[in-house]
Design an enzyme around this catalytic site. Sequence first.
Site, PDB file in Angstrom:
ATOM      1  N   ASN A 104       0.826  -1.209   0.000  1.00 44.06           N
ATOM      2  CA  ASN A 104       0.000   0.000   0.000  1.00 44.06           C
ATOM      3  C   ASN A 104       0.859   1.258   0.000  1.00 44.06           C
ATOM      4  OD1 ASN A 104      -1.992  -1.854   0.221  1.00 44.06           O
ATOM      5  ND2 ASN A 104      -2.434  -1.469   2.378  1.00 44.06           N
ATOM      6  N   HIS A 121       5.706  -0.596  -2.954  1.00 43.91           N
ATOM      7  CA  HIS A 121       5.206   0.145  -4.107  1.00 43.91           C
ATOM      8  C   HIS A 121       5.274   1.658  -3.922  1.00 43.91           C
ATOM      9  CE1 HIS A 121       2.788  -3.678  -5.378  1.00 43.91           C
ATOM     10  NE2 HIS A 121       4.072  -3.764  -5.665  1.00 43.91           N
TER      11      HIS A 121
HETATM   12  C1  BJW Z   1     -10.063  -7.562   2.410  1.00 46.81           C
HETATM   13  C2  BJW Z   1     -10.878  -6.575   2.954  1.00 46.81           C
HETATM   14  C3  BJW Z   1     -10.953  -6.510   4.344  1.00 46.81           C
HETATM   15  C4  BJW Z   1     -10.968  -6.369   0.819  1.00 46.81           C
HETATM   16  N1  BJW Z   1     -10.257  -7.375   5.077  1.00 46.81           N
HETATM   17  N2  BJW Z   1      -9.409  -8.422   3.157  1.00 46.81           N
HETATM   18  C5  BJW Z   1       5.822 -12.744 -12.733  1.00 46.81           C
HETATM   19  C6  BJW Z   1       4.759 -13.381 -13.339  1.00 46.81           C
HETATM   20  C7  BJW Z   1       3.818 -12.651 -14.065  1.00 46.81           C
HETATM   21  C8  BJW Z   1       3.908 -11.261 -14.192  1.00 46.81           C
HETATM   22  C9  BJW Z   1       4.947 -10.639 -13.581  1.00 46.81           C
HETATM   23  C10 BJW Z   1       5.896 -11.369 -12.876  1.00 46.81           C
HETATM   24  N3  BJW Z   1       6.795 -10.491 -12.373  1.00 46.81           N
HETATM   25  C11 BJW Z   1       6.435  -9.239 -12.741  1.00 46.81           C
HETATM   26  C12 BJW Z   1       5.315  -9.293 -13.495  1.00 46.81           C
HETATM   27  C13 BJW Z   1       4.591  -8.125 -14.118  1.00 46.81           C
HETATM   28  C14 BJW Z   1       3.733  -7.370 -13.111  1.00 46.81           C
HETATM   29  C15 BJW Z   1       2.662  -8.289 -12.560  1.00 46.81           C
HETATM   30  O1  BJW Z   1       2.726  -8.784 -11.451  1.00 46.81           O
HETATM   31  N4  BJW Z   1       1.603  -8.507 -13.311  1.00 46.81           N
HETATM   32  C16 BJW Z   1       0.508  -9.359 -12.829  1.00 46.81           C
HETATM   33  C17 BJW Z   1      -0.791  -8.571 -12.846  1.00 46.81           C
HETATM   34  C18 BJW Z   1       0.488 -10.611 -13.630  1.00 46.81           C
HETATM   35  N5  BJW Z   1       4.547  -6.811 -12.030  1.00 46.81           N
HETATM   36  C19 BJW Z   1       5.213  -5.684 -12.184  1.00 46.81           C
HETATM   37  O2  BJW Z   1       5.192  -5.066 -13.233  1.00 46.81           O
HETATM   38  C20 BJW Z   1       6.037  -5.189 -11.006  1.00 46.81           C
HETATM   39  N6  BJW Z   1       7.338  -4.874 -11.485  1.00 46.81           N
HETATM   40  C21 BJW Z   1       8.282  -5.799 -11.667  1.00 46.81           C
HETATM   41  O3  BJW Z   1       8.190  -6.938 -11.246  1.00 46.81           O
HETATM   42  O4  BJW Z   1       9.380  -5.352 -12.391  1.00 46.81           O
HETATM   43  C22 BJW Z   1      10.208  -6.322 -13.033  1.00 46.81           C
HETATM   44  C23 BJW Z   1       9.417  -7.002 -14.169  1.00 46.81           C
HETATM   45  C24 BJW Z   1       8.561  -6.258 -14.977  1.00 46.81           C
HETATM   46  C25 BJW Z   1       7.836  -6.886 -16.010  1.00 46.81           C
HETATM   47  C26 BJW Z   1       7.962  -8.260 -16.215  1.00 46.81           C
HETATM   48  C27 BJW Z   1       8.811  -8.999 -15.381  1.00 46.81           C
HETATM   49  C28 BJW Z   1       9.548  -8.355 -14.359  1.00 46.81           C
HETATM   50  C29 BJW Z   1       5.468  -3.886 -10.455  1.00 46.81           C
HETATM   51  C30 BJW Z   1       4.121  -4.047  -9.848  1.00 46.81           C
HETATM   52  C31 BJW Z   1       3.584  -2.669  -9.410  1.00 46.81           C
HETATM   53  C32 BJW Z   1       2.137  -2.725  -8.933  1.00 46.81           C
HETATM   54  N7  BJW Z   1       1.653  -1.376  -8.823  1.00 46.81           N
HETATM   55  C33 BJW Z   1       0.358  -1.133  -8.246  1.00 46.81           C
HETATM   56  C34 BJW Z   1       0.094   0.407  -8.251  1.00 46.81           C
HETATM   57  C35 BJW Z   1       0.948   1.086  -7.183  1.00 46.81           C
HETATM   58  C36 BJW Z   1       0.714   2.536  -7.104  1.00 46.81           C
HETATM   59  C37 BJW Z   1      -0.708   2.907  -6.733  1.00 46.81           C
HETATM   60  O5  BJW Z   1      -1.242   2.475  -5.696  1.00 46.81           O
HETATM   61  O6  BJW Z   1      -1.302   3.652  -7.493  1.00 46.81           O
HETATM   62  O7  BJW Z   1       0.293  -1.624  -6.912  1.00 46.81           O
HETATM   63  S1  BJW Z   1      -0.966  -2.031  -9.077  1.00 46.81           S
HETATM   64  C38 BJW Z   1      -1.874  -2.388  -7.623  1.00 46.81           C
HETATM   65  O8  BJW Z   1      -1.889  -3.814  -7.328  1.00 46.81           O
HETATM   66  C39 BJW Z   1      -1.078  -1.728  -6.481  1.00 46.81           C
HETATM   67  C40 BJW Z   1      -1.225  -2.737  -5.391  1.00 46.81           C
HETATM   68  O9  BJW Z   1      -0.230  -2.538  -4.398  1.00 46.81           O
HETATM   69  C41 BJW Z   1      -1.127  -4.043  -6.134  1.00 46.81           C
HETATM   70  C42 BJW Z   1      -1.685  -5.225  -5.392  1.00 46.81           C
HETATM   71  O10 BJW Z   1      -3.055  -5.077  -5.124  1.00 46.81           O
HETATM   72  P1  BJW Z   1      -3.641  -5.623  -3.759  1.00 46.81           P
HETATM   73  O11 BJW Z   1      -3.061  -4.871  -2.632  1.00 46.81           O
HETATM   74  O12 BJW Z   1      -3.525  -7.090  -3.705  1.00 46.81           O
HETATM   75  O13 BJW Z   1      -5.178  -5.152  -3.871  1.00 46.81           O
HETATM   76  P2  BJW Z   1      -6.417  -5.901  -4.549  1.00 46.81           P
HETATM   77  O14 BJW Z   1      -7.479  -4.890  -4.717  1.00 46.81           O
HETATM   78  O15 BJW Z   1      -6.015  -6.663  -5.740  1.00 46.81           O
HETATM   79  O16 BJW Z   1      -6.858  -6.976  -3.451  1.00 46.81           O
HETATM   80  C43 BJW Z   1      -7.453  -6.625  -2.213  1.00 46.81           C
HETATM   81  C44 BJW Z   1      -7.778  -7.894  -1.462  1.00 46.81           C
HETATM   82  O17 BJW Z   1      -8.253  -7.550  -0.172  1.00 46.81           O
HETATM   83  C45 BJW Z   1      -8.889  -8.746  -2.119  1.00 46.81           C
HETATM   84  O18 BJW Z   1      -8.497 -10.126  -2.132  1.00 46.81           O
HETATM   85  C46 BJW Z   1     -10.089  -8.542  -1.202  1.00 46.81           C
HETATM   86  O19 BJW Z   1     -10.909  -9.691  -1.089  1.00 46.81           O
HETATM   87  C47 BJW Z   1      -9.417  -8.280   0.108  1.00 46.81           C
HETATM   88  N8  BJW Z   1     -10.182  -7.442   1.047  1.00 46.81           N
HETATM   89  N9  BJW Z   1     -11.477  -5.872   1.917  1.00 46.81           N
HETATM   90  C48 BJW Z   1      -9.528  -8.344   4.446  1.00 46.81           C
HETATM   91  N10 BJW Z   1     -11.747  -5.589   4.962  1.00 46.81           N
END
Ligand code: BJW
Length: 264
Positions: A104, A121
Site C-alpha cells: 500500500n 510500491h
Molecule cells: C479484504 C478486505 C478486508 C478487501 N479485510 N481483506 C511474474 C509473473 C507474471 C507477471 C509478472 C511477474 N513479475 C512481474 C510481473 C509483471 C507485473 C505483474 O505482477 N503482473 C501481474 C498482474 C500478472 N509486475 C510488475 O510489473 C512489477 N514490477 C516488476 O516486477 O518489475 C520487473 C518485471 C517487470 C515486467 C515483467 C517482469 C519483471 C510492479 C508491480 C507494481 C504494482 N503497482 C500497483 C500500483 C501502485 C501505485 C498505486 O497504488 O497507485 O500496486 S498495481 C496495484 O496492485 C497496487 C497494489 O499494491 C497491487 C496489489 O493489489 P492488492 O493490494 O492485492 O489489492 P487488490 O485490490 O487486488 O486486493 C485486495 C484484497 O483484499 C482482495 O483479495 C479482497 O478480497 C481483500 N479485502 N477488503 C480483508 N476488509
Amino acid sequence: MSKSAFQELLANTRRLTILTGAGVSAESGIPTFRGAGGLWRTYQATELASPQTWNANPGLLWEFYNYRRQIMLDKKPNPAHHAIAKIEKRFREENRQFHLITQNIDDLHLEAGSQNVTRMHGSLWLLRCCLCSQIVENRNVPITPSFEGSGSPDPKAKQSNFQKEDLPKCSCGGILRPHVVWFGESLAIEDMEKSHEVSRECDLFLVVGTSAVVYPAAGLSVIAQRSGAKVAVVNLEPTTTDQVSDFNFQGKAGEILPDLLMVE
Ligand code: BJW
Ligand code: ZN
C-alpha cells in the site's frame, strides 16, 4: 488449522513477517484495486497506474493521484493497522524479530505506529523528479493550484486537459511524478532484497488483504513456505496464497486481526 493453533504458533514465533495489501485499508474507506471500488471514471485503477498512462497523459494521472491524496485527508488507520503496530511493539519488547512488507502507498501503517516497514510500491506522499530522480516529500492537496477541484471520479467529468505548466516541478525544473511503482517498473533494489530476506528468514508469514496477483509481492509467500515458514492468510475471500497456506481466516481484517494477534 484453528485460531488456537495459530495463536500457539505466534506465541512461539521468533521471527514474524506480515505482508499487507489494499484490503487492510478497505475498512478505513480506501478503495481496493480489484473488485468493487477499483474504478475511477471509466478507468480501472490498475490501467491508470502505468507508465503508458503517464507518457500519454500525465495530467490525467496526476488528477487520479490528486484525487487519491484528497480522499486520504480524512482517512485514519483502522483496527487492522493498529493490531499490526501493536504486535510489532510486543515483538520489539520481547526481542523477537518483526517486519512488515506493504504494497500500500497510503502510509496508514506508519500512521498507526508501525516502524519496521518496507513500502514495496512507494508512497502517495513522495514525489520523484523525472529529470534528476530526486525524491521529495510533498503533502500538498491539491498537488498544484491548477488541480483545485479536479479529480472527480464521475465518469462524465470533462476530459483531462492539464498542460505541462500545471504539473508539479522539481527545483531543477523537471516534472515530478508520484514515487510509486507502476506495472512494468522495477521495485527499488533495497526493497526487493529486504522483502526477500524477511520472507526467507521468518518462522511465520502472515498475509493480509491482498489478492496476491501482482508480482513480486505475490511470490513472497511461496518463498516463505519453501524456506520452512508457516503461512497464514486473513482475507475476505479465497486467494491463490491459500495454495501454500497452513492457516486461513476469512473475513474483515479489522475484525479478525486484533483478536487473532491477541492485541485487543
Ligand atoms: C479484504 C478486505 C478486508 C478487501 N479485510 N481483506 C511474474 C509473473 C507474471 C507477471 C509478472 C511477474 N513479475 C512481474 C510481473 C509483471 C507485473 C505483474 O505482477 N503482473 C501481474 C498482474 C500478472 N509486475 C510488475 O510489473 C512489477 N514490477 C516488476 O516486477 O518489475 C520487473 C518485471 C517487470 C515486467 C515483467 C517482469 C519483471 C510492479 C508491480 C507494481 C504494482 N503497482 C500497483 C500500483 C501502485 C501505485 C498505486 O497504488 O497507485 O500496486 S498495481 C496495484 O496492485 C497496487 C497494489 O499494491 C497491487 C496489489 O493489489 P492488492 O493490494 O492485492 O489489492 P487488490 O485490490 O487486488 O486486493 C485486495 C484484497 O483484499 C482482495 O483479495 C479482497 O478480497 C481483500 N479485502 N477488503 C480483508 N476488509
Ligand atoms: Zn529534479
